[in-house]
Design an enzyme around this catalytic site. Structure first.
Site, short mmCIF file in Angstrom:
data_model
loop_
_atom_site.label_atom_id
_atom_site.label_comp_id
_atom_site.label_asym_id
_atom_site.label_seq_id
_atom_site.Cartn_x
_atom_site.Cartn_y
_atom_site.Cartn_z
CD GLU A 284 -3.04 -1.19 2.26
OE1 GLU A 284 -2.96 -0.23 3.13
OE2 GLU A 284 -3.79 -2.10 2.27
CD GLU B 84 -2.84 -5.83 4.20
OE1 GLU B 84 -4.05 -5.11 4.55
OE2 GLU B 84 -1.84 -5.50 4.23
#
Length: 495
Positions: free
Chosen positions: A174, A375
Protein backbone atom coordinates in the site's frame (compact mmCIF):
# COMPACT_ATOMS: atom_id res chain seq x y z
CA UNK A 1 -17.73 -26.27 20.51
CA UNK A 2 -16.93 -24.30 17.37
CA UNK A 3 -17.78 -27.23 15.14
CA UNK A 4 -21.41 -26.89 16.13
CA UNK A 5 -21.47 -23.57 14.29
CA UNK A 6 -19.79 -24.70 11.06
CA UNK A 7 -21.47 -26.37 8.11
CA UNK A 8 -19.93 -28.30 5.23
CA UNK A 9 -18.63 -26.22 2.36
CA UNK A 10 -20.32 -26.03 -1.00
CA UNK A 11 -18.02 -23.91 -3.19
CA UNK A 12 -14.67 -25.55 -3.87
CA UNK A 13 -11.39 -23.88 -4.77
CA UNK A 14 -8.86 -25.65 -7.00
CA UNK A 15 -5.85 -27.26 -5.33
CA UNK A 16 -3.58 -24.63 -6.89
CA UNK A 17 -5.46 -21.77 -5.19
CA UNK A 18 -3.47 -20.32 -2.25
CA UNK A 19 -5.19 -19.83 1.11
CA UNK A 20 -3.47 -18.13 4.00
CA UNK A 21 -3.13 -15.21 6.38
CA UNK A 22 -1.07 -12.04 6.63
CA UNK A 23 0.66 -9.77 9.16
CA UNK A 24 3.12 -6.84 9.19
CA UNK A 25 6.34 -6.51 11.18
CA UNK A 26 5.68 -3.35 13.19
CA UNK A 27 2.13 -4.44 13.97
CA UNK A 28 3.06 -7.76 15.58
CA UNK A 29 6.77 -8.15 16.30
CA UNK A 30 7.60 -5.97 19.31
CA UNK A 31 11.19 -6.36 20.43
CA UNK A 32 11.92 -2.94 18.96
CA UNK A 33 15.17 -2.50 20.91
CA UNK A 34 16.33 -6.10 20.68
CA UNK A 35 18.41 -8.10 18.28
CA UNK A 36 20.23 -5.07 16.90
CA UNK A 37 17.11 -3.44 15.45
CA UNK A 38 17.26 0.29 14.79
CA UNK A 39 14.37 2.76 15.17
CA UNK A 40 11.78 3.21 12.44
CA UNK A 41 9.61 6.19 11.61
CA UNK A 42 6.74 4.37 13.31
CA UNK A 43 8.72 4.12 16.54
CA UNK A 44 9.22 7.88 16.44
CA UNK A 45 5.66 8.63 15.37
CA UNK A 46 4.01 6.36 17.93
CA UNK A 47 6.09 7.89 20.74
CA UNK A 48 5.00 11.39 19.71
CA UNK A 49 2.16 12.51 22.05
CA UNK A 50 -1.23 12.77 20.38
CA UNK A 51 -0.43 10.72 17.27
CA UNK A 52 -1.80 7.31 18.31
CA UNK A 53 -5.12 6.51 19.97
CA UNK A 54 -4.58 5.89 23.67
CA UNK A 55 -0.88 6.72 23.42
CA UNK A 56 -0.17 3.22 22.12
CA UNK A 57 3.12 2.16 20.55
CA UNK A 58 4.39 -0.93 18.77
CA UNK A 59 7.08 -1.55 21.39
CA UNK A 60 5.51 -4.89 22.34
CA UNK A 61 2.54 -5.29 19.98
CA UNK A 62 1.71 -9.03 19.87
CA UNK A 63 5.32 -9.82 20.87
CA UNK A 64 5.73 -12.13 17.90
CA UNK A 65 9.50 -11.67 18.23
CA UNK A 66 9.39 -13.77 21.41
CA UNK A 67 6.36 -15.93 20.50
CA UNK A 68 7.40 -16.88 16.99
CA UNK A 69 7.42 -20.65 17.60
CA UNK A 70 3.97 -20.55 19.19
CA UNK A 71 2.65 -18.49 16.28
CA UNK A 72 4.19 -20.87 13.75
CA UNK A 73 2.49 -23.79 15.46
CA UNK A 74 -0.82 -21.93 15.23
CA UNK A 75 -0.26 -21.43 11.50
CA UNK A 76 0.43 -25.13 11.10
CA UNK A 77 -2.71 -25.94 13.10
CA UNK A 78 -4.67 -23.68 10.76
CA UNK A 79 -3.27 -25.58 7.78
CA UNK A 80 -2.27 -22.42 5.91
CA UNK A 81 -0.91 -22.78 2.39
CA UNK A 82 0.95 -19.48 2.78
CA UNK A 83 1.86 -16.88 5.36
CA UNK A 84 2.51 -13.30 4.32
CA UNK A 85 4.75 -11.27 6.61
CA UNK A 86 6.87 -8.17 6.21
CA UNK A 87 10.53 -7.77 6.96
CA UNK A 88 11.48 -4.90 9.24
CA UNK A 89 14.01 -2.88 7.25
CA UNK A 90 15.53 -1.38 10.46
CA UNK A 91 15.91 -4.88 11.94
CA UNK A 92 18.00 -5.92 8.94
CA UNK A 93 19.74 -2.59 8.33
CA UNK A 94 19.47 -0.38 11.46
CA UNK A 95 20.64 2.76 9.64
CA UNK A 96 18.78 1.85 6.44
CA UNK A 97 21.96 1.41 4.43
CA UNK A 98 25.52 0.11 4.49
CA UNK A 99 25.66 -1.98 7.70
CA UNK A 100 23.74 -5.28 7.73
CA UNK A 101 22.56 -6.62 11.09
CA UNK A 102 23.18 -10.34 10.72
CA UNK A 103 21.14 -11.15 13.82
CA UNK A 104 18.10 -9.46 12.32
CA UNK A 105 18.55 -11.18 8.98
CA UNK A 106 18.94 -14.52 10.78
CA UNK A 107 15.59 -14.00 12.52
CA UNK A 108 13.81 -13.92 9.16
CA UNK A 109 15.90 -16.72 7.70
CA UNK A 110 14.87 -18.95 10.60
CA UNK A 111 11.25 -17.87 10.15
CA UNK A 112 11.36 -18.87 6.48
CA UNK A 113 12.92 -22.24 7.32
CA UNK A 114 10.34 -22.87 10.04
CA UNK A 115 7.48 -22.08 7.66
CA UNK A 116 8.82 -24.43 5.00
CA UNK A 117 9.33 -27.14 7.63
CA UNK A 118 5.60 -26.85 8.42
CA UNK A 119 4.60 -26.94 4.75
CA UNK A 120 3.72 -23.22 4.61
CA UNK A 121 4.93 -21.05 1.75
CA UNK A 122 6.57 -17.74 2.79
CA UNK A 123 5.20 -14.57 1.20
CA UNK A 124 7.58 -11.69 1.95
CA UNK A 125 6.83 -7.97 1.85
CA UNK A 126 9.95 -5.80 1.87
CA UNK A 127 8.30 -2.55 2.95
CA UNK A 128 5.20 -2.38 5.13
CA UNK A 129 5.74 1.27 6.14
CA UNK A 130 8.43 0.93 8.86
CA UNK A 131 11.13 2.97 7.13
CA UNK A 132 14.37 3.29 9.12
CA UNK A 133 14.31 6.61 10.99
CA UNK A 134 17.91 7.21 9.91
CA UNK A 135 16.76 7.54 6.28
CA UNK A 136 14.03 9.97 7.30
CA UNK A 137 16.64 12.06 9.09
CA UNK A 138 19.26 11.83 6.35
CA UNK A 139 17.24 12.05 3.13
CA UNK A 140 13.77 13.15 4.20
CA UNK A 141 12.51 9.58 3.91
CA UNK A 142 10.54 8.88 0.74
CA UNK A 143 10.74 12.58 -0.14
CA UNK A 144 14.37 11.87 -1.01
CA UNK A 145 15.43 10.14 -4.19
CA UNK A 146 18.34 8.59 -2.31
CA UNK A 147 15.91 6.48 -0.27
CA UNK A 148 14.85 4.65 -3.43
CA UNK A 149 18.43 3.53 -4.05
CA UNK A 150 18.85 2.54 -0.39
CA UNK A 151 15.75 0.37 -0.84
CA UNK A 152 17.32 -1.26 -3.90
CA UNK A 153 20.36 -2.26 -1.84
CA UNK A 154 18.15 -3.53 0.99
CA UNK A 155 16.14 -5.63 -1.50
CA UNK A 156 19.36 -7.04 -2.92
CA UNK A 157 20.61 -8.05 0.53
CA UNK A 158 17.35 -9.71 1.57
CA UNK A 159 16.94 -11.32 -1.84
CA UNK A 160 20.41 -12.84 -1.64
CA UNK A 161 19.77 -14.14 1.89
CA UNK A 162 16.28 -15.58 1.41
CA UNK A 163 15.87 -15.86 -2.35
CA UNK A 164 16.51 -19.59 -2.49
CA UNK A 165 13.44 -20.28 -0.34
CA UNK A 166 10.78 -17.54 -0.51
CA UNK A 167 7.80 -18.30 -2.78
CA UNK A 168 6.38 -14.79 -3.34
CA UNK A 169 7.96 -11.36 -2.95
CA UNK A 170 6.19 -8.00 -2.70
CA UNK A 171 8.21 -4.83 -2.92
CA UNK A 172 5.76 -2.53 -1.15
CA UNK A 173 2.50 -2.75 0.76
CA UNK A 174 0.00 0.00 0.00
CA UNK A 175 2.37 2.77 -1.13
CA UNK A 176 -0.69 5.04 -0.99
CA UNK A 177 -0.43 5.10 2.80
CA UNK A 178 3.34 5.52 2.72
CA UNK A 179 2.98 8.63 0.59
CA UNK A 180 -0.39 10.33 0.97
CA UNK A 181 -1.13 9.31 4.57
CA UNK A 182 2.50 9.65 5.62
CA UNK A 183 3.56 12.86 3.87
CA UNK A 184 0.28 14.50 2.86
CA UNK A 185 -2.43 14.19 5.49
CA UNK A 186 -0.12 13.55 8.46
CA UNK A 187 -2.29 10.65 9.64
CA UNK A 188 0.56 8.14 9.45
CA UNK A 189 4.30 8.21 10.05
CA UNK A 190 6.30 10.31 9.56
CA UNK A 191 3.43 12.82 9.87
CA UNK A 192 4.15 15.14 6.95
CA UNK A 193 1.42 17.50 5.74
CA UNK A 194 2.52 18.69 2.31
CA UNK A 195 0.86 17.52 -0.90
CA UNK A 196 3.96 18.22 -2.99
CA UNK A 197 5.96 15.98 -0.65
CA UNK A 198 3.30 13.27 -0.91
CA UNK A 199 3.50 13.28 -4.70
CA UNK A 200 7.29 13.24 -4.56
CA UNK A 201 7.14 10.31 -2.11
CA UNK A 202 4.75 8.47 -4.41
CA UNK A 203 7.21 8.78 -7.28
CA UNK A 204 10.16 7.62 -5.21
CA UNK A 205 8.12 4.63 -4.02
CA UNK A 206 7.37 3.83 -7.69
CA UNK A 207 11.04 4.22 -8.54
CA UNK A 208 12.15 2.11 -5.59
CA UNK A 209 9.66 -0.58 -6.60
CA UNK A 210 11.28 -0.91 -10.02
CA UNK A 211 14.77 -0.86 -8.56
CA UNK A 212 13.81 -3.54 -6.02
CA UNK A 213 12.26 -5.76 -8.68
CA UNK A 214 15.51 -5.59 -10.64
CA UNK A 215 17.48 -6.36 -7.45
CA UNK A 216 15.29 -9.38 -6.72
CA UNK A 217 15.66 -10.63 -10.29
CA UNK A 218 19.43 -10.51 -9.77
CA UNK A 219 19.44 -12.35 -6.45
CA UNK A 220 16.41 -14.67 -6.11
CA UNK A 221 17.29 -18.21 -7.13
CA UNK A 222 14.13 -20.17 -6.28
CA UNK A 223 12.92 -21.18 -9.73
CA UNK A 224 9.18 -20.84 -9.06
CA UNK A 225 9.45 -17.59 -7.05
CA UNK A 226 7.08 -14.80 -8.07
CA UNK A 227 7.62 -11.05 -7.68
CA UNK A 228 4.74 -8.69 -7.01
CA UNK A 229 3.58 -5.51 -5.31
CA UNK A 230 0.63 -5.26 -2.90
CA UNK A 231 -1.52 -2.27 -3.84
CA UNK A 232 -4.68 -1.05 -2.17
CA UNK A 233 -6.23 -0.36 -5.55
CA UNK A 234 -9.48 1.24 -4.45
CA UNK A 235 -12.79 0.01 -5.78
CA UNK A 236 -14.38 3.36 -6.66
CA UNK A 237 -18.03 3.85 -7.58
CA UNK A 238 -19.66 7.14 -8.50
CA UNK A 239 -22.73 7.92 -6.41
CA UNK A 240 -24.67 8.86 -9.55
CA UNK A 241 -23.96 9.31 -13.28
CA UNK A 242 -23.37 12.99 -12.54
CA UNK A 243 -20.49 12.08 -10.22
CA UNK A 244 -18.23 10.27 -12.67
CA UNK A 245 -15.78 13.19 -12.49
CA UNK A 246 -15.38 12.56 -8.76
CA UNK A 247 -14.57 8.93 -9.47
CA UNK A 248 -12.03 9.96 -12.13
CA UNK A 249 -10.35 12.45 -9.80
CA UNK A 250 -9.97 9.93 -7.00
CA UNK A 251 -8.95 7.10 -9.31
CA UNK A 252 -6.11 9.23 -10.69
CA UNK A 253 -4.57 10.20 -7.36
CA UNK A 254 -5.40 7.01 -5.46
CA UNK A 255 -4.88 4.25 -8.03
CA UNK A 256 -3.34 5.32 -11.31
CA UNK A 257 -0.54 7.27 -9.60
CA UNK A 258 0.87 3.79 -8.86
CA UNK A 259 -0.59 1.46 -11.49
CA UNK A 260 0.39 3.93 -14.23
CA UNK A 261 4.17 3.90 -13.63
CA UNK A 262 4.40 0.33 -12.27
CA UNK A 263 2.15 -1.44 -14.77
CA UNK A 264 2.11 0.87 -17.79
CA UNK A 265 5.32 2.90 -17.58
CA UNK A 266 3.63 6.30 -17.49
CA UNK A 267 1.92 8.82 -15.26
CA UNK A 268 -1.65 9.51 -16.42
CA UNK A 269 -2.00 12.85 -18.21
CA UNK A 270 -5.05 13.79 -16.18
CA UNK A 271 -3.17 13.18 -12.90
CA UNK A 272 -0.38 15.53 -14.00
CA UNK A 273 -2.97 18.15 -14.91
CA UNK A 274 -5.00 17.70 -11.69
CA UNK A 275 -1.93 18.21 -9.49
CA UNK A 276 -0.16 21.04 -11.29
CA UNK A 277 -0.95 23.52 -8.48
CA UNK A 278 1.09 21.35 -6.12
CA UNK A 279 4.09 20.32 -8.20
CA UNK A 280 5.68 20.50 -11.65
CA UNK A 281 6.79 16.84 -11.35
CA UNK A 282 10.39 17.87 -12.04
CA UNK A 283 11.51 15.09 -9.67
CA UNK A 284 10.65 12.57 -12.41
CA UNK A 285 13.97 12.26 -14.22
CA UNK A 286 14.67 10.83 -17.68
CA UNK A 287 14.67 7.03 -17.51
CA UNK A 288 12.70 6.85 -14.25
CA UNK A 289 9.51 5.50 -15.79
CA UNK A 290 11.36 2.71 -17.56
CA UNK A 291 12.79 1.70 -14.18
CA UNK A 292 9.36 1.87 -12.50
CA UNK A 293 7.84 -0.37 -15.16
CA UNK A 294 9.34 -3.79 -14.46
CA UNK A 295 7.71 -7.10 -15.45
CA UNK A 296 5.78 -8.66 -12.55
CA UNK A 297 4.62 -12.22 -11.99
CA UNK A 298 1.68 -11.38 -9.73
CA UNK A 299 -0.47 -8.42 -8.68
CA UNK A 300 -1.30 -8.20 -4.98
CA UNK A 301 -4.59 -6.48 -4.14
CA UNK A 302 -5.80 -5.42 -0.69
CA UNK A 303 -9.56 -4.94 -0.37
CA UNK A 304 -11.67 -3.66 2.52
CA UNK A 305 -14.54 -1.54 1.18
CA UNK A 306 -16.00 0.23 -1.84
CA UNK A 307 -15.31 3.96 -2.02
CA UNK A 308 -18.58 5.66 -3.01
CA UNK A 309 -17.81 9.17 -4.20
CA UNK A 310 -19.58 12.25 -5.44
CA UNK A 311 -18.60 15.78 -6.30
CA UNK A 312 -18.59 18.25 -3.42
CA UNK A 313 -21.52 20.53 -4.24
CA UNK A 314 -20.13 23.35 -2.10
CA UNK A 315 -16.68 23.42 -3.70
CA UNK A 316 -15.78 26.86 -5.07
CA UNK A 317 -12.41 26.93 -6.86
CA UNK A 318 -12.22 30.72 -6.43
CA UNK A 319 -12.56 30.70 -2.65
CA UNK A 320 -11.59 27.19 -1.58
CA UNK A 321 -8.34 26.98 0.34
CA UNK A 322 -6.02 24.53 -1.39
CA UNK A 323 -4.05 22.25 0.92
CA UNK A 324 -4.58 20.85 4.39
CA UNK A 325 -6.76 18.10 2.94
CA UNK A 326 -6.36 14.33 2.84
CA UNK A 327 -4.87 14.21 -0.67
CA UNK A 328 -4.53 16.49 -3.72
CA UNK A 329 -7.98 17.29 -5.06
CA UNK A 330 -9.88 15.88 -2.09
CA UNK A 331 -11.60 19.21 -1.48
CA UNK A 332 -13.55 18.51 -4.70
CA UNK A 333 -14.76 15.07 -3.57
CA UNK A 334 -17.17 13.76 -0.95
CA UNK A 335 -17.22 10.18 0.28
CA UNK A 336 -20.75 8.85 0.60
CA UNK A 337 -21.71 6.78 3.63
CA UNK A 338 -24.31 4.32 2.40
CA UNK A 339 -26.87 3.99 5.16
CA UNK A 340 -28.12 0.61 3.96
CA UNK A 341 -24.77 -1.13 4.46
CA UNK A 342 -23.71 -3.13 7.48
CA UNK A 343 -20.44 -1.79 8.84
CA UNK A 344 -17.29 -3.10 10.51
CA UNK A 345 -15.88 -1.90 13.80
CA UNK A 346 -13.80 0.61 11.80
CA UNK A 347 -17.06 1.92 10.29
CA UNK A 348 -16.16 0.55 6.87
CA UNK A 349 -19.07 -0.52 4.67
CA UNK A 350 -19.38 -4.26 4.08
CA UNK A 351 -19.79 -5.03 0.37
CA UNK A 352 -18.56 -8.45 -0.77
CA UNK A 353 -20.00 -7.68 -4.21
CA UNK A 354 -17.39 -4.94 -4.46
CA UNK A 355 -14.56 -7.46 -4.14
CA UNK A 356 -16.11 -9.71 -6.78
CA UNK A 357 -16.57 -6.88 -9.28
CA UNK A 358 -13.14 -5.48 -8.44
CA UNK A 359 -11.33 -8.73 -9.19
CA UNK A 360 -13.21 -9.17 -12.45
CA UNK A 361 -12.48 -5.59 -13.53
CA UNK A 362 -8.79 -5.77 -12.61
CA UNK A 363 -8.37 -9.04 -14.49
CA UNK A 364 -9.88 -7.37 -17.55
CA UNK A 365 -7.61 -4.33 -17.15
CA UNK A 366 -4.41 -6.33 -16.55
CA UNK A 367 -5.12 -9.68 -18.24
CA UNK A 368 -1.49 -10.84 -18.18
CA UNK A 369 -1.21 -10.63 -14.38
CA UNK A 370 -2.55 -13.25 -11.96
CA UNK A 371 -4.08 -11.57 -8.90
CA UNK A 372 -3.76 -12.52 -5.25
CA UNK A 373 -5.98 -10.98 -2.56
CA UNK A 374 -3.17 -10.23 -0.13
CA UNK A 375 -5.35 -8.59 2.52
CA UNK A 376 -9.02 -8.84 3.34
CA UNK A 377 -10.57 -8.82 6.78
CA UNK A 378 -12.54 -6.84 9.32
CA UNK A 379 -12.32 -5.36 12.78
CA UNK A 380 -15.12 -6.12 15.22
CA UNK A 381 -15.31 -5.94 19.02
CA UNK A 382 -14.34 -9.28 20.57
CA UNK A 383 -15.01 -10.79 23.98
CA UNK A 384 -13.24 -13.83 25.39
CA UNK A 385 -15.77 -16.06 27.17
CA UNK A 386 -15.80 -19.51 28.75
CA UNK A 387 -17.69 -22.23 26.88
CA UNK A 388 -17.38 -25.91 27.74
CA UNK A 389 -14.73 -24.91 30.32
CA UNK A 390 -12.51 -23.42 27.62
CA UNK A 391 -11.78 -19.83 26.53
CA UNK A 392 -13.52 -18.91 23.30
CA UNK A 393 -14.17 -15.93 21.03
CA UNK A 394 -17.40 -16.30 19.09
CA UNK A 395 -16.69 -13.65 16.46
CA UNK A 396 -19.70 -14.35 14.30
CA UNK A 397 -19.54 -10.97 12.55
CA UNK A 398 -15.96 -11.49 11.42
CA UNK A 399 -16.62 -15.07 10.38
CA UNK A 400 -19.63 -14.01 8.33
CA UNK A 401 -17.55 -11.25 6.77
CA UNK A 402 -14.80 -13.67 5.73
CA UNK A 403 -17.29 -16.24 4.47
CA UNK A 404 -19.03 -13.63 2.31
CA UNK A 405 -15.78 -12.30 0.85
CA UNK A 406 -14.33 -15.73 0.13
CA UNK A 407 -17.57 -16.56 -1.65
CA UNK A 408 -17.23 -13.31 -3.59
CA UNK A 409 -13.72 -14.34 -4.58
CA UNK A 410 -15.06 -17.69 -5.78
CA UNK A 411 -17.76 -15.94 -7.83
CA UNK A 412 -15.07 -13.77 -9.42
CA UNK A 413 -13.22 -16.96 -10.39
CA UNK A 414 -16.32 -18.34 -12.07
CA UNK A 415 -16.66 -15.06 -13.99
CA UNK A 416 -13.19 -15.48 -15.40
CA UNK A 417 -11.07 -13.43 -13.01
CA UNK A 418 -7.50 -14.68 -12.82
CA UNK A 419 -7.41 -14.94 -9.02
CA UNK A 420 -4.84 -17.32 -7.58
CA UNK A 421 -5.06 -16.76 -3.83
CA UNK A 422 -6.74 -15.19 -0.82
CA UNK A 423 -5.00 -14.15 2.41
CA UNK A 424 -6.91 -13.15 5.53
CA UNK A 425 -5.99 -9.98 7.38
CA UNK A 426 -4.94 -10.70 9.99
CA UNK A 427 -3.48 -13.76 11.64
CA UNK A 428 -3.20 -11.98 15.02
CA UNK A 429 -4.80 -9.06 16.78
CA UNK A 430 -2.19 -6.32 16.55
CA UNK A 431 -1.16 -2.68 16.68
CA UNK A 432 -3.54 -1.01 14.25
CA UNK A 433 -1.39 1.99 13.36
CA UNK A 434 -2.90 5.35 14.39
CA UNK A 435 -5.91 3.55 15.92
CA UNK A 436 -3.71 1.80 18.47
CA UNK A 437 -4.97 -1.40 20.07
CA UNK A 438 -8.71 -0.73 19.92
CA UNK A 439 -9.55 -2.38 16.58
CA UNK A 440 -9.07 -6.14 16.43
CA UNK A 441 -8.63 -7.72 12.99
CA UNK A 442 -7.10 -11.03 14.06
CA UNK A 443 -8.56 -14.50 13.70
CA UNK A 444 -6.46 -15.29 16.77
CA UNK A 445 -7.19 -13.20 19.85
CA UNK A 446 -4.22 -11.67 21.66
CA UNK A 447 -4.54 -10.62 25.30
CA UNK A 448 -2.25 -7.60 25.29
CA UNK A 449 -1.52 -7.95 29.01
CA UNK A 450 -0.67 -11.65 29.13
CA UNK A 451 0.02 -12.14 25.38
CA UNK A 452 -2.06 -15.33 25.50
CA UNK A 453 -3.31 -16.45 22.08
CA UNK A 454 -6.88 -17.74 21.70
CA UNK A 455 -8.15 -18.91 18.29
CA UNK A 456 -11.52 -17.37 17.45
CA UNK A 457 -14.44 -18.93 15.62
CA UNK A 458 -13.05 -17.28 12.46
CA UNK A 459 -9.81 -19.24 12.94
CA UNK A 460 -11.73 -22.52 13.05
CA UNK A 461 -13.62 -21.39 9.96
CA UNK A 462 -10.37 -20.71 8.09
CA UNK A 463 -8.92 -24.00 9.31
CA UNK A 464 -11.91 -25.82 7.84
CA UNK A 465 -11.57 -23.90 4.57
CA UNK A 466 -7.87 -24.76 4.30
CA UNK A 467 -8.50 -28.42 5.08
CA UNK A 468 -11.44 -28.95 2.73
CA UNK A 469 -10.85 -26.16 0.15
CA UNK A 470 -14.62 -25.69 0.26
CA UNK A 471 -16.29 -22.60 1.74
CA UNK A 472 -17.73 -23.57 5.15
CA UNK A 473 -21.01 -21.97 6.09
CA UNK A 474 -22.46 -21.02 9.45
CA UNK A 475 -25.41 -22.80 10.98
CA UNK A 476 -28.59 -20.84 11.35
CA UNK A 477 -30.90 -21.32 14.29
CA UNK A 478 -30.05 -23.05 17.58
CA UNK A 479 -26.28 -23.10 17.10
CA UNK A 480 -26.03 -19.41 16.31
CA UNK A 481 -28.56 -18.48 18.97
CA UNK A 482 -26.71 -20.50 21.58
CA UNK A 483 -23.24 -19.19 20.81
CA UNK A 484 -23.99 -15.92 19.07
CA UNK A 485 -26.82 -13.74 20.30
CA UNK A 486 -26.66 -15.29 23.77
CA UNK A 487 -22.89 -15.04 24.08
CA UNK A 488 -23.24 -12.33 26.73
CA UNK A 489 -24.73 -14.96 29.06
CA UNK A 490 -21.41 -16.82 29.21
CA UNK A 491 -18.80 -15.93 31.86
CA UNK A 492 -16.27 -13.44 30.56
CA UNK A 493 -12.55 -14.03 31.02
CA UNK A 494 -11.12 -10.89 32.56
CA UNK A 495 -7.56 -11.89 33.36
Amino acid sequence: MYDRLLQSGELTFPSSFTLGAATAAYQIEGGVREGGRGPSIWDTFSHTPGKIEGGATGDVAADHYHHVDEDLDLMAWLGLDAYRFSISWPRVMPSGEEVVNQEGLAFYSQLVDSLLHRGIQPVVTLNHWDLPQALEDKYGGWRGRETAFAFEKYAEIVGAALGDRVAIWSTHNEPWNNSFSGYGSGAFAPGGTNHADALKAAHHLNLSHGLAVKALRRTVTREDARISVALNIFRIEADSPADTEAARLFDAVANRVFTGPMLRGEYPTDLLEDTRQFTDWSFVLPGDLAICHQPLDLLGVNYYEVMHVRLNPSFDPDTEKIGGTAFPGSERIEFVRRAELDRTGMDWGIEPRGLEDHLVALSAEFPALPIMVMENGASFPDTVVVIDDRPAVMDLDRTKYLEAHVRATHRALTRGAHVVGYLVWSLLDNFEWAAGYGPRFGIIHVDYETLKRTPKLSAYWLRTLCATRATPGLTQGPGEREYGTAVADWPVITG
